[in-house]
Design a protein around this motif. Structure first.
Motif, short mmCIF file in Angstrom:
data_model
loop_
_atom_site.label_atom_id
_atom_site.label_comp_id
_atom_site.label_asym_id
_atom_site.label_seq_id
_atom_site.Cartn_x
_atom_site.Cartn_y
_atom_site.Cartn_z
N TYR A 167 0.82 -1.22 0.00
CA TYR A 167 0.00 0.00 0.00
C TYR A 167 0.85 1.27 0.00
CZ TYR A 167 0.73 1.05 5.00
OH TYR A 167 1.30 1.38 6.20
N GLU A 281 2.10 0.67 11.78
CA GLU A 281 1.41 -0.51 12.29
C GLU A 281 2.37 -1.51 12.94
OE1 GLU A 281 1.42 -1.16 7.71
OE2 GLU A 281 1.74 0.47 9.16
N SER A 303 -4.24 1.80 3.56
CA SER A 303 -5.33 0.86 3.30
C SER A 303 -6.17 0.62 4.55
CB SER A 303 -4.76 -0.48 2.82
OG SER A 303 -4.02 -1.09 3.86
N THR A 304 -7.36 0.05 4.36
CA THR A 304 -8.23 -0.27 5.49
C THR A 304 -7.53 -1.19 6.48
OG1 THR A 304 -10.24 -0.03 4.16
CG2 THR A 304 -10.40 -1.38 6.14
N GLU A 305 -6.90 -2.23 5.98
CA GLU A 305 -6.21 -3.18 6.85
C GLU A 305 -5.13 -2.48 7.66
OE1 GLU A 305 -3.60 -7.34 6.56
OE2 GLU A 305 -4.13 -6.23 4.74
N LYS A 308 -6.58 -0.16 10.46
CA LYS A 308 -7.01 -0.89 11.65
C LYS A 308 -5.82 -1.37 12.48
CE LYS A 308 -11.35 -2.46 9.54
NZ LYS A 308 -12.14 -3.64 9.06
N LYS A 309 -4.77 -1.81 11.81
CA LYS A 309 -3.56 -2.26 12.52
C LYS A 309 -2.91 -1.08 13.26
CE LYS A 309 -2.26 -6.18 9.58
NZ LYS A 309 -1.23 -6.68 8.61
N ASP A 361 -11.39 3.70 0.89
CA ASP A 361 -11.17 2.84 2.04
C ASP A 361 -11.32 3.66 3.32
OD1 ASP A 361 -9.21 0.09 1.20
OD2 ASP A 361 -9.85 1.55 -0.28
N GLU A 370 -13.63 0.80 15.53
CA GLU A 370 -12.30 0.19 15.57
C GLU A 370 -11.52 0.62 16.81
OE1 GLU A 370 -11.14 -2.19 13.68
OE2 GLU A 370 -13.01 -2.22 12.52
#
Length: 399
Positions: A167, A281, A303-305, A308-309, A361, A370
């Protein structure tokens, strides 16, 4: 004949082998302030070094002024134009309209097309002029950074061998090479965003305002360590140290050229902050290490992932009672999803043509949810960092 550019490429593998995480080389710092090898051919205006040539400064000044006209006057014309087009098609200009329908109605209008094309041309010209200057004088500017690497105050950690997530490998905002792929990414980003902010941040005013808005831990107010995630060229990192002078302040960014420039600038300003090329992250810091973790316009660039991390990592490295305060265009509320035609198209256009790869995203992440899942007590009405950032969530790690 060898030159510095070919030698740099040839030695990259050797440098990488010596600087992998963990155990990356951290350069020792010496005397604070300006450093031997510092280049300021035309001096400074307050906190910002003037661009090295009057013609380049004049070109950037013209682009800044033109950008202001596009963002205000031409945009207002386009908003009015959109309203007339909608009315002509029997639609209420203030009504909710789908992106697909808005694009269908507006795609062929020459006035709106002029606005979109002019803005992109401004962006491309800004980057091109700056890249030509720094790459055209490669040895000079690389020597300056190398001199700063060994200067202080503060520390610099580079990890050229680190694995970059996919990303990160994008030319965000059309910046050639992005944040990770050009040795002068920090130089270009700093002066390019001064242009983007239309002369409202030449003295780091916006970043100073963000730093002032960040609340200390509510229970005890103690601030010993601060982490600025995705620090780019370090403007808010420096501002955080200036606000909390007794705290140990770290700025991290995936872009090695970004933190390298950030460190050089902090050395020149005489501010004792630490910069490291690390992932937000996966910061490598111990559990419970920081009193405040913050960021400025980071989450809409990942990115979304990853987003969240990053939230989970912020929770891990905060001490109980510590504050997580991510500043972005919106972390909560209706601002993320405009309903009217012009704004819908403008957001899509920015995503598609200004290469805001992760924008959609970003607006679809439930940051309240989250942060709560990560373990934060979330204040939905955290203090606004600035008028445009109207609703910023603030998380406090449970004691």
């Amino acid at each position: 004949m060898f030159n510095r550019r070919t030698l740099l490429s040839a030695s990259a593998a050797t440098v990488a082998a010596a600087a992998l995480l963990p155990g990356a080389k951290v350069y020792a710092r010496g005397k604070a302030g300006s450093f031997p090898g510092d280049i300021e051919p035309r001096g400074t205006v307050g906190r910002v070094e003037r661009l090295p040539r009057l013609d380049l400064e004049s070109q950037q000044d013209f682009l800044t002024g033109l950008r202001g006209w596009v963002n205000k006057d031409l945009t207002k014309v386009c908003q009015d134009r959109t309203a007339r087009i909608l009315e002509k098609n029997g639609l209420d200009p203030k009504a909710d309209i789908s992106l697909e329908r808005a694009l269908e109605l507006l795609k062929d209008d020459p006035i709106l097309g002029t606005r979109w094309r002019t803005w992109i041309s401004l962006q491309q010209a800004t980057w091109r002029q700056l890249l030509d200057e720094f790459h055209g004088n490669y040895d000079r500017y690389m020597s300056e950074m190398e001199a700063a690497d060994k200067a202080g105050p503060g520390t610099l950690e580079l990890n050229p061998g680190m694995k970059l997530p996919d990303y990160t490998r994008h030319e965000i905002h059309l910046q050639p090479g992005g944040y990770v792929g050009d040795p002068f990414a920090g130089h270009v980003y700093h002066y390019g965003t001064n242009n983007f902010f239309a002369d409202r941040n030449n003295q780091d005013e916006l970043h100073i305002e963000q730093a002032r808005a960040i609340p200390p831990p509510p229970a005890d107010g103690k601030v010993r360590r601060i982490l600025d995630m995705g620090c780019s060229c370090g403007q808010m990192t420096v501002a955080l140290k200036e606000r909390f002078p007794d705290a140990e302040v770290w700025g991290i960014d995936v872009g090695g050229p970004m933190v390298r420039y950030a460190h050089m600038r902090a050395v020149d300003l005489g501010v004792d902050v630490n910069f490291a090329q690390r992932l937000a992250e996966d910061t490598k810091f111990p559990d419970g290490h920081f009193d405040i973790v913050t960021s400025f316009i980071l989450h809409h660039e990942v990115s979304t992932e990853a987003s969240k991390k990053i939230i989970r990592e912020a929770h891990r490295v905060l001490r109980p009672g510590g504050v997580f305060y991510p500043i972005d265009f919106f972390t909560h509320g209706e601002l993320a999803h405009p309903k009217q035609a012009f704004e819908r198209v403008r957001y899509w256009w920015t995503h598609r043509w200004n290469h805001e790869v992760w924008y959609y995203d970003y607006v679809n992440v439930d940051y309240l949810g989250e942060m709560s899942k990560a373990g934060f007590i979330v204040d939905q009405n955290g203090p606004p960092a600035r008028s445009v950032y109207k609703v910023n969530l603030m998380g406090v790690k449970r004691v």
